[in-house]
Design a protein around this motif. Structure first.
Motif, PDB file in Angstrom:
ATOM      1  N   LEU A   1       0.824  -1.212   0.000  1.00 15.79           N
ATOM      2  CA  LEU A   1       0.000   0.000   0.000  1.00 15.79           C
ATOM      3  C   LEU A   1       0.860   1.266   0.000  1.00 15.79           C
ATOM      4  CD1 LEU A   1      -2.665  -0.971   2.701  1.00 15.79           C
ATOM      5  CD2 LEU A   1      -3.123  -0.633   0.279  1.00 15.79           C
ATOM      6  N   GLY A   2       2.156   1.087   0.194  1.00 16.56           N
ATOM      7  CA  GLY A   2       3.041   2.249   0.287  1.00 16.56           C
ATOM      8  C   GLY A   2       2.931   2.973   1.615  1.00 16.56           C
ATOM      9  N   TRP A   3       2.432   2.282   2.627  1.00 16.11           N
ATOM     10  CA  TRP A   3       2.212   2.924   3.931  1.00 16.11           C
ATOM     11  C   TRP A   3       3.462   2.926   4.801  1.00 16.11           C
ATOM     12  CZ3 TRP A   3      -3.165   1.459   6.381  1.00 16.11           C
ATOM     13  CH2 TRP A   3      -4.191   1.953   5.558  1.00 16.11           C
ATOM     14  N   ASN A   4       4.475   2.167   4.404  1.00 18.50           N
ATOM     15  CA  ASN A   4       5.624   2.042   5.307  1.00 18.50           C
ATOM     16  C   ASN A   4       6.437   3.338   5.390  1.00 18.50           C
ATOM     17  OD1 ASN A   4       6.317   1.560   2.652  1.00 18.50           O
ATOM     18  ND2 ASN A   4       8.113   0.361   3.208  1.00 18.50           N
ATOM     19  N   ASN A   5       6.091   4.320   4.576  1.00 18.89           N
ATOM     20  CA  ASN A   5       6.719   5.633   4.689  1.00 18.89           C
ATOM     21  C   ASN A   5       5.789   6.660   5.317  1.00 18.89           C
ATOM     22  OD1 ASN A   5       9.268   4.986   3.583  1.00 18.89           O
ATOM     23  ND2 ASN A   5       8.275   4.850   1.594  1.00 18.89           N
ATOM     24  N   THR A   6       4.783   6.164   6.023  1.00 19.56           N
ATOM     25  CA  THR A   6       3.846   7.057   6.715  1.00 19.56           C
ATOM     26  C   THR A   6       3.614   6.526   8.121  1.00 19.56           C
ATOM     27  OG1 THR A   6       1.901   5.782   6.120  1.00 19.56           O
ATOM     28  CG2 THR A   6       2.591   7.460   4.547  1.00 19.56           C
ATOM     29  N   LEU A   7       2.814   7.270   8.899  1.00 18.62           N
ATOM     30  CA  LEU A   7       2.481   6.784  10.248  1.00 18.62           C
ATOM     31  C   LEU A   7       1.231   5.894  10.237  1.00 18.62           C
ATOM     32  CD1 LEU A   7       3.125   9.815  12.632  1.00 18.62           C
ATOM     33  CD2 LEU A   7       4.236   7.601  12.693  1.00 18.62           C
ATOM     34  N   LEU A   8       0.647   5.716   9.052  1.00 23.64           N
ATOM     35  CA  LEU A   8      -0.609   4.967   8.976  1.00 23.64           C
ATOM     36  C   LEU A   8      -0.548   3.561   9.586  1.00 23.64           C
ATOM     37  CD1 LEU A   8      -1.783   6.095   5.417  1.00 23.64           C
ATOM     38  CD2 LEU A   8      -2.598   6.892   7.634  1.00 23.64           C
ATOM     39  N   PRO A   9       0.545   2.788   9.418  1.00 30.02           N
ATOM     40  CA  PRO A   9       0.536   1.443  10.017  1.00 30.02           C
ATOM     41  C   PRO A   9       0.362   1.451  11.531  1.00 30.02           C
ATOM     42  CG  PRO A   9       2.335   1.639   8.469  1.00 30.02           C
ATOM     43  CD  PRO A   9       1.758   3.015   8.629  1.00 30.02           C
ATOM     44  N   LEU A  10       0.718   2.566  12.173  1.00 31.43           N
ATOM     45  CA  LEU A  10       0.616   2.612  13.634  1.00 31.43           C
ATOM     46  C   LEU A  10      -0.684   3.267  14.093  1.00 31.43           C
ATOM     47  CD1 LEU A  10       4.278   3.707  14.462  1.00 31.43           C
ATOM     48  CD2 LEU A  10       3.337   1.400  14.326  1.00 31.43           C
ATOM     49  N   THR A  11      -1.395   3.905  13.174  1.00 28.95           N
ATOM     50  CA  THR A  11      -2.613   4.613  13.581  1.00 28.95           C
ATOM     51  C   THR A  11      -3.879   3.934  13.061  1.00 28.95           C
ATOM     52  OG1 THR A  11      -2.246   6.050  11.691  1.00 28.95           O
ATOM     53  CG2 THR A  11      -1.577   6.887  13.812  1.00 28.95           C
ATOM     54  N   VAL A  12      -3.902   3.580  11.785  1.00 31.54           N
ATOM     55  CA  VAL A  12      -5.128   3.052  11.179  1.00 31.54           C
ATOM     56  C   VAL A  12      -5.643   1.770  11.861  1.00 31.54           C
ATOM     57  CG1 VAL A  12      -6.103   2.097   9.055  1.00 31.54           C
ATOM     58  CG2 VAL A  12      -4.798   4.205   8.996  1.00 31.54           C
ATOM     59  N   PRO A  13      -4.770   0.768  12.148  1.00 29.45           N
ATOM     60  CA  PRO A  13      -5.303  -0.460  12.757  1.00 29.45           C
ATOM     61  C   PRO A  13      -6.049  -0.226  14.065  1.00 29.45           C
ATOM     62  CG  PRO A  13      -3.091  -0.842  11.977  1.00 29.45           C
ATOM     63  CD  PRO A  13      -3.340   0.639  11.853  1.00 29.45           C
ATOM     64  N   ALA A  14      -5.743   0.869  14.763  1.00 24.95           N
ATOM     65  CA  ALA A  14      -6.419   1.148  16.034  1.00 24.95           C
ATOM     66  C   ALA A  14      -7.918   1.319  15.834  1.00 24.95           C
ATOM     67  CB  ALA A  14      -5.833   2.397  16.682  1.00 24.95           C
ATOM     68  N   PHE A  15      -8.310   1.742  14.619  1.00 22.96           N
ATOM     69  CA  PHE A  15      -9.732   1.968  14.364  1.00 22.96           C
ATOM     70  C   PHE A  15     -10.433   0.710  13.853  1.00 22.96           C
ATOM     71  CE2 PHE A  15      -7.881   6.140  14.391  1.00 22.96           C
ATOM     72  CZ  PHE A  15      -8.820   6.887  15.085  1.00 22.96           C
ATOM     73  N   PHE A  16      -9.670  -0.370  13.716  1.00 22.98           N
ATOM     74  CA  PHE A  16     -10.263  -1.602  13.203  1.00 22.98           C
ATOM     75  C   PHE A  16     -10.029  -2.758  14.153  1.00 22.98           C
ATOM     76  CE2 PHE A  16      -9.731   1.088   9.564  1.00 22.98           C
ATOM     77  CZ  PHE A  16     -10.957   0.947   8.921  1.00 22.98           C
ATOM     78  N   GLY A  17     -10.853  -2.855  15.151  1.00 25.44           N
ATOM     79  CA  GLY A  17     -10.741  -4.019  16.016  1.00 25.44           C
ATOM     80  C   GLY A  17     -10.629  -3.661  17.481  1.00 25.44           C
ATOM     81  N   GLY A  18      -9.622  -2.901  17.831  1.00 28.04           N
ATOM     82  CA  GLY A  18      -9.486  -2.467  19.204  1.00 28.04           C
ATOM     83  C   GLY A  18      -8.950  -3.531  20.157  1.00 28.04           C
ATOM     84  N   GLY A  19      -8.695  -4.730  19.650  1.00 33.29           N
ATOM     85  CA  GLY A  19      -8.135  -5.776  20.499  1.00 33.29           C
ATOM     86  C   GLY A  19      -9.205  -6.557  21.240  1.00 33.29           C
TER      87      GLY A  19
END
Lengths: 315, 280
Positions: free
Chosen positions: B132-150
């Motif tokens: 997705l080209g996300w490894n040069n952004t902060l998205l991998p550390l922020t977006v998953p928080a909105f999908f699941g929550g643990g």
């Protein structure tokens, strides 16, 4: 008659509508979780399984360039790689066998001391819990100094003052490295302690009063009342700490990213991560799947103990 | 009898203080060594008391890099502290209060995820982020928080919702409220303690996360504190270049926020443990 069916029809459509509405609401609320499960868990799981069947798959080249089969799984048990594999399994296994029970017993003992009507309990609890609050990188900084292999390290300074030769600690090629790591991890018993405290608090005080009236001593009460009533907590802690311990990775990575000298700190999790960092996607996926199978088996075994667990309100 | 009790109390205090010394020892060491100069920290036999009090280590620790990492960490923390409690509460509410098809299946699937070793999904997820080209952004550390929550957070919230009295819901239904109104107007205000608990734990998770940024972030400028600090000090060539005194000062600085948060929310955190589903 006619009227009656009409009512029933209306009632029925009403019910289906309500059910439909309830289904839609349910799925709307669950949608983030569902998307997350599919994208971040189920799809990666399947992809990982698929990758694990391509020998030495590197994650970027075409699958057709790699041999399909159980190659990655066989690789772990044969040749050079098997040395590292068995070393990491041995380290992880022996560490877990010793440190899980030791950690649970020690944290329980600390919790017993704290579970008294004592002034300043809140402060003690905070102090004991601090090591669990801080990032593992801080551990690496401070224990990297305390157990430094150079002469300026704190323990080596102390050893020099009492005439003991300097030690290598984490940088040792022998099991000294794991022992040092175990000592470091003892500072983390505060996490388990907090859960024990909750368990101890849930025991009604009247049980102890009755036992004291009957004249039973502290240790009788401990083993006849406290421990049996804490079994749900023992069970929970056993499962979480077993699963946590066999996955140890970042605490070691911050100390020795590649698993130490002669791989003396190569825990299984570190081994998987090391292979991943070398772009061995296929092999690391196979290793991770084997870990998953072990965790599943261990959980199944541990859940058999569930029948010995006493739940308040059960008969 | 009274004398015996007093003796017991004194022994307890002695042990508690002894334990305290043990647990505080590393941090006292860190604190004292943060006032050393770099050369003195590498001197043999320098012990724990600095010859010259050197507080400049703290200024050196708060360099532009550290501030940059802190900025990134704050962004990641905000996403986690908002996203995780919200999605967990939504899912928990649906599991407890809403009847829908496949409810049990989704619940048990989510439950099974706690058995999965993190590393098993981490590697393919890394690949997804790269594609997705996300490894040069902060998205991998922020977006998953909105999908699941643990799952544990969901379960915790479920237990809390179950413990609420049901008659308020019934009264509101009679007044004609729909499910969303019930959720936002009645249930959510009542479950604030558990939402705070999940938020606080998400804070700790994001503040301490090491493997996440290490795996997903390739751009040095986007690192959060733990990996940023790691790269700054632990990849240095010589011991002097690694600035042991600045390391210690940095350690002291990054310990402060979690301790403050723990002190502020101690009650929720400690009470929350009893809700972690120990009554299976």
């Amino acid at each position: 008659m006619n009227k009656n069916t009409k009512y029933k029809d209306i009632l029925k459509t009403g019910k289906t509508l309500a059910a439909l509405k309830s289904n839609i609401t349910g799925y709307l609320l669950i949608l983030p979780l569902l998307i997350g499960l599919i994208i971040f868990t189920i799809y990666p799981l399947l992809l990982s399984l698929y990758n694990s069947f391509y020998l030495d798959y590197d994650g970027f080249n075409n699958y057709s360039e790699f041999e399909f089969g159980f190659g990655n799984y066989i690789k772990a048990f044969s040749g050079y790689e098997s040395k590292l594999f068995f070393k990491s399994v041995g380290i992880t296994f022996s560490y877990a066998v010793i440190m899980v029970p030791l950690g649970l017993v020690l944290s329980f003992a600390v919790a017993l001391f704290l579970n008294q009507k004592i002034r300043g309990m809140v402060v003690f609890r905070l102090i004991y819990y601090i090591p669990c609050l801080i990032p593992s990188i801080v551990n690496a900084i401070v224990f990297g100094y305390i157990f430094n292999s150079e002469d300026y390290g704190l323990m080596n300074t102390f050893f020099a003052s009492i005439g003991i030769p300097a030690r290598e600690f984490f940088y040792s090629a022998s099991s000294e490295a794991v022992v040092t790591f175990a000592v470091m991890s003892l500072f983390g018993v505060g996490g388990a302690m907090l859960i024990w405290l909750a368990g101890l608090k849930s025991i009604p005080q009247s049980y102890y009063e009755a036992a004291t009236l009957e004249g039973s001593g502290y240790f009788t009460q401990l083993f006849k009342i406290t421990v049996p009533l804490c079994t749900p907590y023992i069970f929970y802690q056993l499962i979480t700490s077993v699963i946590g311990t066999i996955q140890i990775c970042d605490q070691v990575y911050v100390l020795t990213s590649e698993g130490g000298r002669d791989y003396s700190l190569l825990f299984y999790g570190v081994y998987i991560y090391r292979e991943f960092q070398r772009n061995n996607f296929g092999y690391s996926a196979a290793l991770a799947y084997m870990l998953f199978i072990v965790i599943a088996i261990l959980s199944a075994i541990l859940f058999r103990f569930n029948k010995y667990v006493y739940y308040e309100g059960d008969n | 009898m009274h004398g015996k009790k007093l003796a017991l109390k004194i022994t307890s205090y002695c042990f508690l203080c002894l334990f305290s010394l043990f647990f505080l020892f590393p941090f006292v060491v860190m604190f004292l060594r943060s006032f050393f100069t770099a050369t003195e920290s590498l001197a043999i036999g320098s012990g724990l008391i600095p010859k010259v009090f050197y507080p400049k280590s703290y200024l050196d620790a708060l360099d532009p890099d550290f501030l940059k990492y802190t900025g990134n960490t704050v962004i990641v923390i905000i996403a986690n502290v908002v996203g995780k409690p919200l999605t967990a509460a939504m899912a928990a509410y649906a599991f407890v209060k809403v009847r829908f098809k496949g409810r049990k299946l989704i619940f048990y699937t989510a439950m099974c995820t706690i058995m999965l070793p993190a590393i098993l999904t981490m590697i393919p997820v890394y690949k997804i982020f790269v594609d997705l080209g996300w490894n040069n952004t902060l998205l991998p550390l922020t977006v998953p928080a909105f999908f699941g929550g643990g799952f544990l957070n969901i379960f915790l919230t479920m237990q809390f919702i179950r413990s609420l009295p049901k008659d308020m819901d019934e009264a509101a239904i009679i007044d004609g409220a729909n499910i969303l109104q019930l959720m936002f107007r009645i249930t959510f205000p009542l479950i604030m303690p558990v939402i705070v608990l999940v938020a606080v734990q998400s804070f700790f998770g994001a503040w301490n996360d090491f493997m996440g940024p290490l795996t997903y972030i390739t751009d040095e400028r986007l690192l959060t504190i733990p990996v940023g600090i790691y790269n700054k000090f632990f990849t240095a060539v010589s011991p002097l270049e690694a600035q042991p005194n600045v390391q210690m000062a940095t350690g002291v600085i990054i310990m402060i926020p979690p301790i403050i948060i723990f002190c502020l929310f101690q009650k929720q955190l400690v009470d929350g443990v009893t809700f972690t589903g120990l009554k299976a």
